[in-house]
Design a protein around this motif. Sequence first.
Motif, mmCIF file in Angstrom:
data_model
loop_
_atom_site.group_PDB
_atom_site.id
_atom_site.type_symbol
_atom_site.label_atom_id
_atom_site.label_comp_id
_atom_site.label_asym_id
_atom_site.label_seq_id
_atom_site.Cartn_x
_atom_site.Cartn_y
_atom_site.Cartn_z
ATOM 1 N N PHE A 1 0.797 -1.228 0.000
ATOM 2 C CA PHE A 1 0.000 0.000 0.000
ATOM 3 C C PHE A 1 0.831 1.281 0.000
ATOM 4 O O PHE A 1 0.272 2.378 0.013
ATOM 5 N N GLY A 2 2.152 1.150 -0.022
ATOM 6 C CA GLY A 2 2.969 2.352 -0.001
ATOM 7 C C GLY A 2 2.955 2.990 1.371
ATOM 8 O O GLY A 2 2.917 2.314 2.395
ATOM 9 N N GLY A 3 2.994 4.317 1.406
ATOM 10 C CA GLY A 3 3.038 5.011 2.680
ATOM 11 C C GLY A 3 4.454 5.073 3.209
ATOM 12 O O GLY A 3 5.422 4.813 2.488
ATOM 13 N N LYS A 4 4.590 5.416 4.473
ATOM 14 C CA LYS A 4 5.915 5.614 5.049
ATOM 15 C C LYS A 4 6.046 4.908 6.389
ATOM 16 O O LYS A 4 5.222 5.067 7.266
ATOM 17 N N ARG A 5 7.106 4.107 6.482
ATOM 18 C CA ARG A 5 7.435 3.491 7.749
ATOM 19 C C ARG A 5 8.118 4.517 8.644
ATOM 20 O O ARG A 5 8.671 5.494 8.157
ATOM 21 N N PHE A 6 8.108 4.278 9.940
ATOM 22 C CA PHE A 6 8.640 5.264 10.876
ATOM 23 C C PHE A 6 10.109 5.543 10.606
ATOM 24 O O PHE A 6 10.553 6.688 10.631
ATOM 25 N N PHE A 7 10.877 4.488 10.337
ATOM 26 C CA PHE A 7 12.289 4.654 10.039
ATOM 27 C C PHE A 7 12.595 4.192 8.616
ATOM 28 O O PHE A 7 13.624 3.587 8.359
#
Length: 360
Positions: free
Chosen positions: A337-343
């Motif tokens: 789904f894409g998006g951004k992981r915390f790190f």
Amino acid sequence: MTADHPSAPPGTPAHHHESILLDEPTTADLRAKVTQAWREFARALADRLVDLPVGARVELTLDPTASGTDDAIYSVGADVGTDGRLNARAVGNATLPQGYRLDRAAVADMVALGWSPPGVVEGSGDQFGLHCGVDEATRVAAVLSRTLRDIYGAPHPAFLVYQIEDTEGEPLAGAPLGTARSEFGLVREIGTELEEALAAAGGDSPETEVLDLAERVRTVVSTMLKSDSDRVQVDSDGDINIRAGSAMVFVRVRDNPPLVDVFSPVLTGVEPTERLYVKLSELTNRMPIGRLYCADDTVWASIPVFGRNFQPTHLMLAVQVMTGLADELDDRLHGEFGGKRFFGEGDKPGRGEHRTGMYL
């Protein structure tokens, strides 16, 4: 400062979770990992059974705290008799509470696996019994493993607690049983340290039960992480920060009602599509503790721990599960789904991204 951790949107089911237990076509690789974990567990168990001295025993139990089975204790075991043969046993309906007993189909499956009904094998009492030579240790290990997994519903060996003792009840040293947790291993060491730390902080008397819940939580986390409580990193919201690979896990204490929330913003900057909601619902339905949901543009994972009559071991389990869950699940969902992981430095930038806060 961490972003506010919202409650689940209306209609979101509060089911239970753990990423390694998913079982659907789109996560077939995870299912393969679970299968491999069971194989490794069975092999390790077979090796230990072969080496057991006369009178020694192995006891394996599905952790009721982790699995949500309440007062139902599902366990299997084996010992080496004076004749040098293996005596295996598995819990039967006589000791299981209503609602958790095996139905006729499950009993038939037990017999098909090789178990004799309770009372048939000498000494089995109200348990299922199995008697064979040590040279059949591999088969016994497979039977015990399949009983725990297929009959009692253990989703993964990590949800098992085991004891391996000699005739005096002393632990026998040896290789671990895969990802299962030894009653005499790290968990017991942490428990001892935890008791000492809590006693030093004021004990468990009625006056100190509120030792302030926040202080007790800090003591538990610092003990788990082998750190001094005053060195645990706490952000401006009062949340304890724990890094878990590419994910961040927060431990937050709430006052009304008394509650400890172990949570993680698994992904930020994701588009809340119907496909995402369906995915999170499917995953949550297959998870033993906690919940997964999407609020605004963030996918959250959360495991609540009651603050009233606070049990340190429950928080320990929640932290252990969440650190593994968040680090694995953020990679899985990000790939889809894409998006951004915390790190995740190279991830798609997320709206309203929050990246501050230290980690341990």
